[in-house]
Each structure stands twice: as structure tokens, then as C-alpha cells.
Write an enzyme that holds these catalytic residues in place. Structure first.
Site, PDB file in Angstrom:
ATOM      1  N   ASP A   1       0.847  -1.063  -0.045  1.00  0.00           N
ATOM      2  CA  ASP A   1       0.025   0.006  -0.021  1.00  0.00           C
ATOM      3  C   ASP A   1       1.007   1.319   0.056  1.00  0.00           C
ATOM      4  O   ASP A   1       1.786   1.327   0.614  1.00  0.00           O
ATOM      5  CB  ASP A   1      -0.847  -0.199   1.070  1.00  0.00           C
ATOM      6  CG  ASP A   1      -1.967   1.038   1.291  1.00  0.00           C
ATOM      7  OD1 ASP A   1      -3.154   0.690   1.229  1.00  0.00           O
ATOM      8  OD2 ASP A   1      -1.668   2.286   1.155  1.00  0.00           O
TER       9      ASP A   1
ATOM     10  N   ASN B   1     -13.286  -2.856   2.705  1.00  0.00           N
ATOM     11  CA  ASN B   1     -14.076  -1.774   2.583  1.00  0.00           C
ATOM     12  C   ASN B   1     -14.968  -1.889   1.427  1.00  0.00           C
ATOM     13  O   ASN B   1     -14.483  -2.067   0.249  1.00  0.00           O
ATOM     14  CB  ASN B   1     -13.493  -0.464   2.655  1.00  0.00           C
ATOM     15  CG  ASN B   1     -12.602  -0.327   3.981  1.00  0.00           C
ATOM     16  OD1 ASN B   1     -13.086  -0.774   4.917  1.00  0.00           O
ATOM     17  ND2 ASN B   1     -11.533   0.409   3.797  1.00  0.00           N
TER      18      ASN B   1
ATOM     19  N   GLN C   1     -14.323   2.770   1.547  1.00  0.00           N
ATOM     20  CA  GLN C   1     -13.746   2.451   0.109  1.00  0.00           C
ATOM     21  C   GLN C   1     -13.456   3.747  -0.653  1.00  0.00           C
ATOM     22  O   GLN C   1     -14.311   4.452  -0.635  1.00  0.00           O
ATOM     23  CB  GLN C   1     -14.758   1.611  -0.558  1.00  0.00           C
ATOM     24  CG  GLN C   1     -13.945   0.988  -1.772  1.00  0.00           C
ATOM     25  CD  GLN C   1     -14.899   0.142  -2.573  1.00  0.00           C
ATOM     26  OE1 GLN C   1     -16.018   0.001  -2.274  1.00  0.00           O
ATOM     27  NE2 GLN C   1     -14.058  -0.871  -3.599  1.00  0.00           N
TER      28      GLN C   1
ATOM     29  N   HIS D   1     -10.378  -4.648  -3.111  1.00  0.00           N
ATOM     30  CA  HIS D   1      -8.930  -4.988  -2.527  1.00  0.00           C
ATOM     31  C   HIS D   1      -9.150  -5.425  -1.049  1.00  0.00           C
ATOM     32  O   HIS D   1     -10.155  -4.973  -0.262  1.00  0.00           O
ATOM     33  CB  HIS D   1      -8.081  -3.657  -2.726  1.00  0.00           C
ATOM     34  CG  HIS D   1      -8.614  -2.445  -2.109  1.00  0.00           C
ATOM     35  ND1 HIS D   1      -9.587  -1.836  -2.817  1.00  0.00           N
ATOM     36  CD2 HIS D   1      -8.578  -1.861  -1.073  1.00  0.00           C
ATOM     37  CE1 HIS D   1      -9.977  -0.772  -2.394  1.00  0.00           C
ATOM     38  NE2 HIS D   1      -9.520  -0.668  -1.148  1.00  0.00           N
TER      39      HIS D   1
ATOM     40  N   HIS E   1      -7.031  -5.472   2.308  1.00  0.00           N
ATOM     41  CA  HIS E   1      -5.882  -5.291   2.996  1.00  0.00           C
ATOM     42  C   HIS E   1      -5.160  -6.169   4.002  1.00  0.00           C
ATOM     43  O   HIS E   1      -6.157  -6.835   4.804  1.00  0.00           O
ATOM     44  CB  HIS E   1      -6.135  -3.900   4.001  1.00  0.00           C
ATOM     45  CG  HIS E   1      -6.704  -2.598   3.319  1.00  0.00           C
ATOM     46  ND1 HIS E   1      -6.033  -1.395   3.182  1.00  0.00           N
ATOM     47  CD2 HIS E   1      -8.189  -2.225   2.822  1.00  0.00           C
ATOM     48  CE1 HIS E   1      -6.557  -0.720   2.523  1.00  0.00           C
ATOM     49  NE2 HIS E   1      -8.007  -1.036   2.213  1.00  0.00           N
TER      50      HIS E   1
HETATM   51  P1  AMP Z   1      -9.860   1.749   0.657  1.00  0.00           P
HETATM   52  O1  AMP Z   1      -9.786   3.011   1.704  1.00  0.00           O
HETATM   53  O2  AMP Z   1     -10.187   0.471   1.400  1.00  0.00           O
HETATM   54  O3  AMP Z   1     -10.224   1.848  -0.643  1.00  0.00           O
HETATM   55  O4  AMP Z   1      -8.262   1.669   0.631  1.00  0.00           O
HETATM   56  C1  AMP Z   1      -7.426   2.166  -0.418  1.00  0.00           C
HETATM   57  C2  AMP Z   1      -6.097   2.003  -0.313  1.00  0.00           C
HETATM   58  O5  AMP Z   1      -5.379   2.103  -1.388  1.00  0.00           O
HETATM   59  C3  AMP Z   1      -5.446   3.085   0.591  1.00  0.00           C
HETATM   60  O6  AMP Z   1      -4.950   2.297   1.736  1.00  0.00           O
HETATM   61  C4  AMP Z   1      -4.335   3.732  -0.253  1.00  0.00           C
HETATM   62  O7  AMP Z   1      -3.480   4.129   0.466  1.00  0.00           O
HETATM   63  C5  AMP Z   1      -4.017   2.513  -1.360  1.00  0.00           C
HETATM   64  N1  AMP Z   1      -3.604   3.111  -2.592  1.00  0.00           N
HETATM   65  C6  AMP Z   1      -4.239   4.086  -3.435  1.00  0.00           C
HETATM   66  N2  AMP Z   1      -3.461   4.266  -4.692  1.00  0.00           N
HETATM   67  C7  AMP Z   1      -2.382   3.271  -4.495  1.00  0.00           C
HETATM   68  C8  AMP Z   1      -1.528   2.877  -5.494  1.00  0.00           C
HETATM   69  N3  AMP Z   1      -1.286   3.542  -6.497  1.00  0.00           N
HETATM   70  N4  AMP Z   1      -0.410   1.968  -5.057  1.00  0.00           N
HETATM   71  C9  AMP Z   1      -0.962   1.372  -3.852  1.00  0.00           C
HETATM   72  N5  AMP Z   1      -2.009   1.730  -2.895  1.00  0.00           N
HETATM   73  C10 AMP Z   1      -2.549   2.653  -3.107  1.00  0.00           C
END
Ligand code: AMP
Ligand code: ZN
Length: 136
Positions: free
Chosen positions: A32, A88, A95, A101, A103
Site C-alpha cells: 500500500d 471496505n 472504500q 481490494h 488489506h
Molecule cells: P480503501 O480505503 O479500502 O479503498 O483503501 C484504498 C487504499 O489504496 C489506501 O490504503 C491507499 O493508500 C491505497 N492506494 C491508493 N492508490 C494506491 C496505489 N497507486 N498503489 C498502492 N496503494 C494505493
């Protein structure tokens, strides 16, 4: 199926660089970009699904065994003391990227993170009404 305007489709399919820690025919797992802790990883399906509600069953079935493999590596190699799985679905649930995805957040003694919710309470009648509602 890939979605053209989806960044996680591009990452999952290797079209843009990522810090990959695991890959197979269905998933790519990457670090992440804004890690909660050292090793915070996202498991991304290579086919697009917005969230759990439309994740195909073959992906759903393969997901936990994949998470387990990566989690074991984290335990052995990062020496984490615990691990949170977080997933999420929908903006209201936090989300922010609309490609499914999962985590994996390794946890360490005194890592300063807090993942959780505010506990509530319900009467027996309320619990029973909710239970019946879910069952349908
Ligand atoms: P969510 O809030 O569950 O949708 O989590 C999205 C996650 O994606 C967050 O923890 C971000 O830090 C991560 N994220 C967003 N863009 C990228 C990226 N290009 N590469 C890796 N992680 C990312
Ligand atoms: Zn996508």
C-alpha cells in the site's frame, strides 16, 4: 474483465509499476502506498470487480487461501505480532478505490495504529428484528 479507467486494474495486470509481494493467475498483492504499518499490503484481483458484492465466486474462493499464504510470510519474515484483514465496500464504508481490494495490515506491539469501531448496544427485540431482516 479489465476496466480501462481503473488504476488497480492497471496495477494488478502489471501495466504500471508496483511493489509486488505476491502474484498468481488471479491476484497481485502490492505494498500500500500509504501504509498503516510496515508491510501493509493490498490483494488485488486481476479482473475488475467494484467490491465484494460483485466479486466472482472463483475469486472469492481463492482469496482467503491467498491471504493466508501472504500472512504466513509476514509472520515468518516481518515477525509481526498480529495482523488485521480489512476490506471496505462502498464509500460509506470507507472504500476510496472502487476496485476490490483486501488489506493485510501486519501489527506490531506498540505500532500506534487503531483499527476498529465504536461499540453500540441493542435490546433483545432489536437484535431479533435485525437478525430476521438479514435472514430475509
Ligand atoms: P480503501 O480505503 O479500502 O479503498 O483503501 C484504498 C487504499 O489504496 C489506501 O490504503 C491507499 O493508500 C491505497 N492506494 C491508493 N492508490 C494506491 C496505489 N497507486 N498503489 C498502492 N496503494 C494505493
Ligand atoms: Zn479495476
Amino acid at each position: 474483465m479489465r476496466k480501462d479507467d481503473c488504476i488497480f486494474c492497471k496495477i494488478a495486470n502489471g501495466e504500471i509499476p508496483s511493489r509486488t509481494v505476491y502474484e498468481d493467475d488471479k491476484f497481485r498483492a502490492v505494498l500500500d502506498l500509504g501504509p498503516a504499518t510496515d508491510g501493509h499490503t493490498l490483494i488485488l484481483p486481476k479482473d475488475h470487480a467494484d467490491n465484494l458484492f460483485d466479486l466472482p465466486e472463483d475469486y472469492a474462493k481463492a482469496l482467503i487461501p491467498t491471504a493466508q499464504k501472504i500472512a504466513s510470510k509476514m509472520k515468518d519474515n516481518l515477525k509481526c505480532d498480529g495482523l488485521n484483514l480489512v476490506q471496505n465496500n462502498g464509500e460509506v464504508a470507507g472504500q476510496t478505490v472502487m476496485h476490490f481490494h483486501l488489506h493485510l495490515i501486519p501489527r506490531y506491539e506498540n505500532d500506534g495504529q487503531r483499527i476498529g469501531w465504536k461499540p453500540g448496544s441493542r435490546s433483545d427485540e432489536e437484535f431479533e428484528a435485525i437478525r430476521k431482516n438479514i435472514v430475509g
